[in-house]
Motif scaffolding. Structure first.
Motif, PDB file in Angstrom:
ATOM      1  N   GLY A 284       0.554   1.271 -18.512  1.00  0.00           N
ATOM      2  CA  GLY A 284      -0.036   2.291 -17.800  1.00  0.00           C
ATOM      3  C   GLY A 284       0.509   2.648 -16.707  1.00  0.00           C
ATOM      4  N   MET A 285       1.527   2.057 -16.137  1.00  0.00           N
ATOM      5  CA  MET A 285       2.001   2.332 -14.781  1.00  0.00           C
ATOM      6  C   MET A 285       3.266   3.188 -14.814  1.00  0.00           C
ATOM      7  SD  MET A 285       1.902  -1.182 -13.014  1.00  0.00           S
ATOM      8  CE  MET A 285       1.219  -2.475 -14.124  1.00  0.00           C
ATOM      9  N   ARG A 286       3.285   4.543 -14.476  1.00  0.00           N
ATOM     10  CA  ARG A 286       4.141   5.561 -14.460  1.00  0.00           C
ATOM     11  C   ARG A 286       5.208   5.643 -13.497  1.00  0.00           C
ATOM     12  NH1 ARG A 286       3.607   5.361 -19.284  1.00  0.00           N
ATOM     13  NH2 ARG A 286       1.831   6.034 -20.388  1.00  0.00           N
ATOM     14  N   SER A 287       4.903   4.969 -12.356  1.00  0.00           N
ATOM     15  CA  SER A 287       5.773   4.917 -11.206  1.00  0.00           C
ATOM     16  C   SER A 287       5.914   3.609 -10.555  1.00  0.00           C
ATOM     17  CB  SER A 287       5.025   5.824 -10.058  1.00  0.00           C
ATOM     18  OG  SER A 287       3.923   5.546  -9.667  1.00  0.00           O
TER      19      SER A 287
ATOM     20  N   GLU B  41       0.836  -1.098   0.018  1.00  0.00           N
ATOM     21  CA  GLU B  41      -0.087   0.122  -0.075  1.00  0.00           C
ATOM     22  C   GLU B  41       0.984   1.363  -0.092  1.00  0.00           C
ATOM     23  OE1 GLU B  41      -3.225   0.075   2.799  1.00  0.00           O
ATOM     24  OE2 GLU B  41      -3.471  -2.185   2.536  1.00  0.00           O
ATOM     25  N   MET B  42       1.734   1.332  -0.757  1.00  0.00           N
ATOM     26  CA  MET B  42       2.701   2.554  -1.040  1.00  0.00           C
ATOM     27  C   MET B  42       2.075   3.483  -1.930  1.00  0.00           C
ATOM     28  SD  MET B  42       5.764   3.751  -0.075  1.00  0.00           S
ATOM     29  CE  MET B  42       6.497   2.244   0.706  1.00  0.00           C
ATOM     30  N   ARG B  43       1.511   4.387  -1.457  1.00  0.00           N
ATOM     31  CA  ARG B  43       0.812   5.337  -2.245  1.00  0.00           C
ATOM     32  C   ARG B  43       1.651   6.279  -2.955  1.00  0.00           C
ATOM     33  NH1 ARG B  43      -4.025   7.816   0.964  1.00  0.00           N
ATOM     34  NH2 ARG B  43      -4.660   6.107   2.355  1.00  0.00           N
ATOM     35  N   GLY B  44       0.948   6.501  -4.376  1.00  0.00           N
ATOM     36  CA  GLY B  44       1.617   7.065  -5.351  1.00  0.00           C
ATOM     37  C   GLY B  44       2.486   6.361  -6.124  1.00  0.00           C
ATOM     38  N   TYR B  45       2.549   4.874  -5.981  1.00  0.00           N
ATOM     39  CA  TYR B  45       3.359   4.113  -7.022  1.00  0.00           C
ATOM     40  C   TYR B  45       2.329   2.836  -7.423  1.00  0.00           C
ATOM     41  CZ  TYR B  45       7.194   6.695  -4.769  1.00  0.00           C
ATOM     42  OH  TYR B  45       8.082   7.728  -4.190  1.00  0.00           O
ATOM     43  N   GLU B  46       2.581   2.807  -8.469  1.00  0.00           N
ATOM     44  CA  GLU B  46       1.450   2.004  -9.366  1.00  0.00           C
ATOM     45  C   GLU B  46       2.026   0.553  -9.477  1.00  0.00           C
ATOM     46  OE1 GLU B  46      -0.477   4.847 -12.102  1.00  0.00           O
ATOM     47  OE2 GLU B  46       1.543   5.017 -12.262  1.00  0.00           O
ATOM     48  N   GLY B  47       3.273   0.510  -9.934  1.00  0.00           N
ATOM     49  CA  GLY B  47       4.073  -0.566 -10.230  1.00  0.00           C
ATOM     50  C   GLY B  47       4.907  -1.279  -8.912  1.00  0.00           C
ATOM     51  N   GLU B  48       5.533  -2.347  -9.262  1.00  0.00           N
ATOM     52  CA  GLU B  48       6.566  -2.731  -8.345  1.00  0.00           C
ATOM     53  C   GLU B  48       7.566  -3.709  -8.909  1.00  0.00           C
ATOM     54  OE1 GLU B  48       6.973  -5.501  -4.330  1.00  0.00           O
ATOM     55  OE2 GLU B  48       4.866  -4.722  -4.728  1.00  0.00           O
ATOM     56  N   PHE B  49       8.827  -3.417  -8.784  1.00  0.00           N
ATOM     57  CA  PHE B  49       9.999  -4.387  -9.115  1.00  0.00           C
ATOM     58  C   PHE B  49       9.925  -5.566  -7.965  1.00  0.00           C
ATOM     59  CE2 PHE B  49      11.452  -0.092 -10.527  1.00  0.00           C
ATOM     60  CZ  PHE B  49      11.059  -0.122 -11.742  1.00  0.00           C
TER      61      PHE B  49
ATOM     62  N   TRP C 158      10.199   5.295  -7.743  1.00  0.00           N
ATOM     63  CA  TRP C 158      10.582   6.065  -8.685  1.00  0.00           C
ATOM     64  C   TRP C 158       9.059   6.674  -9.054  1.00  0.00           C
ATOM     65  CZ3 TRP C 158      12.703   1.639  -7.852  1.00  0.00           C
ATOM     66  CH2 TRP C 158      14.675   1.703  -7.888  1.00  0.00           C
ATOM     67  N   LEU C 159       9.093   8.095  -8.923  1.00  0.00           N
ATOM     68  CA  LEU C 159       7.735   8.707  -9.411  1.00  0.00           C
ATOM     69  C   LEU C 159       7.595   8.622 -10.947  1.00  0.00           C
ATOM     70  CD1 LEU C 159       7.333  11.239  -6.572  1.00  0.00           C
ATOM     71  CD2 LEU C 159       5.914   9.498  -7.106  1.00  0.00           C
ATOM     72  N   ASP C 160       8.584   8.725 -11.695  1.00  0.00           N
ATOM     73  CA  ASP C 160       8.677   8.857 -12.979  1.00  0.00           C
ATOM     74  C   ASP C 160       9.721   7.546 -13.585  1.00  0.00           C
ATOM     75  OD1 ASP C 160       8.749   9.275 -15.709  1.00  0.00           O
ATOM     76  OD2 ASP C 160       9.700  11.282 -15.485  1.00  0.00           O
ATOM     77  N   LEU C 161       8.988   6.457 -14.274  1.00  0.00           N
ATOM     78  CA  LEU C 161       9.761   5.449 -14.877  1.00  0.00           C
ATOM     79  C   LEU C 161      10.513   5.558 -15.934  1.00  0.00           C
ATOM     80  CD1 LEU C 161       7.590   2.630 -14.200  1.00  0.00           C
ATOM     81  CD2 LEU C 161       9.480   3.272 -12.851  1.00  0.00           C
ATOM     82  N   ALA C 162      10.359   6.889 -16.872  1.00  0.00           N
ATOM     83  CA  ALA C 162      10.796   7.175 -17.932  1.00  0.00           C
ATOM     84  C   ALA C 162      12.557   7.247 -17.958  1.00  0.00           C
ATOM     85  CB  ALA C 162      10.300   8.543 -18.631  1.00  0.00           C
ATOM     86  N   PRO C 163      13.164   7.964 -17.150  1.00  0.00           N
ATOM     87  CA  PRO C 163      14.539   7.717 -16.951  1.00  0.00           C
ATOM     88  C   PRO C 163      14.977   6.446 -16.990  1.00  0.00           C
ATOM     89  CG  PRO C 163      13.607   9.660 -15.468  1.00  0.00           C
ATOM     90  CD  PRO C 163      12.555   8.764 -16.015  1.00  0.00           C
ATOM     91  N   LEU C 164      14.367   5.696 -16.062  1.00  0.00           N
ATOM     92  CA  LEU C 164      14.763   4.260 -15.926  1.00  0.00           C
ATOM     93  C   LEU C 164      14.673   3.385 -17.331  1.00  0.00           C
ATOM     94  CD1 LEU C 164      13.532   2.737 -12.396  1.00  0.00           C
ATOM     95  CD2 LEU C 164      15.805   3.203 -13.281  1.00  0.00           C
ATOM     96  N   ALA C 165      13.484   3.786 -18.034  1.00  0.00           N
ATOM     97  CA  ALA C 165      13.404   3.103 -19.346  1.00  0.00           C
ATOM     98  C   ALA C 165      14.402   3.459 -20.335  1.00  0.00           C
ATOM     99  CB  ALA C 165      12.151   3.304 -19.747  1.00  0.00           C
TER     100      ALA C 165
END
Length: 194
Positions: free
Chosen positions: A134-137, A96-104, A179-186
């Motif tokens: 559709g997950m950005r974080s 239940e980590m608010r603000g984070y849609e995905g998980e590694f 990571w609130l924005d996954l784009a840099p990781l991608a």
């Protein structure tokens, strides 16, 4: 599945046929990463065969996406061989980590395959996959005493939380990075499916 030198450095989606190779990496990496953190009898008792059966089921499911990193291994005959040297798996966040849609969920490499870019390529593949879903974080939970925890910090993960857990009879502490924005990781690597 035959693998050749052209696959070294490749990160690709895992298939059910990769289950045994993933299980070998999983067991070997736990045995080298967690001594002193998890009980020795637990680590010694890990079975690649049992993990392979578990991974066959996980890979057949649709809740998570798993990737493998290809690299050089040593074959049973002592000669170099190309094969799976690491894996990573991700999907929707389970906590239940608010603000984070995905998980590694996990990322593990053989010791000899570390510091060669495989981890960055696996993170890029997972970030790309989560974004395409559709997950950005995303976040990751890692044992506080994991010697490779710095990897997430170097990739820009922000420390979010700590929580106590009990696993295999050991009292441990997990740390969450996010990571609130996954784009840099991608963009970390030239991940592409071949």
């Amino acid at each position: 599945m035959a693998h050749g030198p052209a696959e070294i450095g490749l990160v690709r989606p895992a298939t059910v046929a990769d289950a045994a190779a993933i299980a070998r990496v999983h067991v070997a990496s736990w045995r080298t990463t967690y001594p002193g953190q998890l009980p020795d009898d637990y680590l010694v008792g890990l079975s690649p065969e049992a993990h392979a059966a578990r991974w066959r089921g996980l890979l057949a499911g649709r809740q998570r996406r798993t990737f493998v990193a290809m690299g050089e291994n040593i074959a049973a005959d002592g000669l170099p061989a190309t094969g799976v040297v690491g894996f990573a798996t991700c999907g929707p966040q389970r906590t239940e980590m608010r603000g984070y849609e995905g998980e590694f969920y996990a990322i593990y490499l053989y010791d000899h395959a570390q510091n060669q870019g495989h981890g960055r390529r696996l993170m890029a593949a997972m970030a790309t996959e989560l974004m395409s879903s559709g997950m950005r974080s995303a976040c990751v939970w890692v044992l506080r005493d994991n010697p490779a925890r710095w990897f997430y910090e170097r990739l820009g993960g922000s420390r979010l939380a700590e929580q106590p857990i009990t696993f295999a009879g050991a009292r441990l502490t997990e740390v969450a990075y996010g990571w609130l924005d996954l784009a840099p990781l991608a963009r970390l690597s030239s991940y592409s499916e071949r």
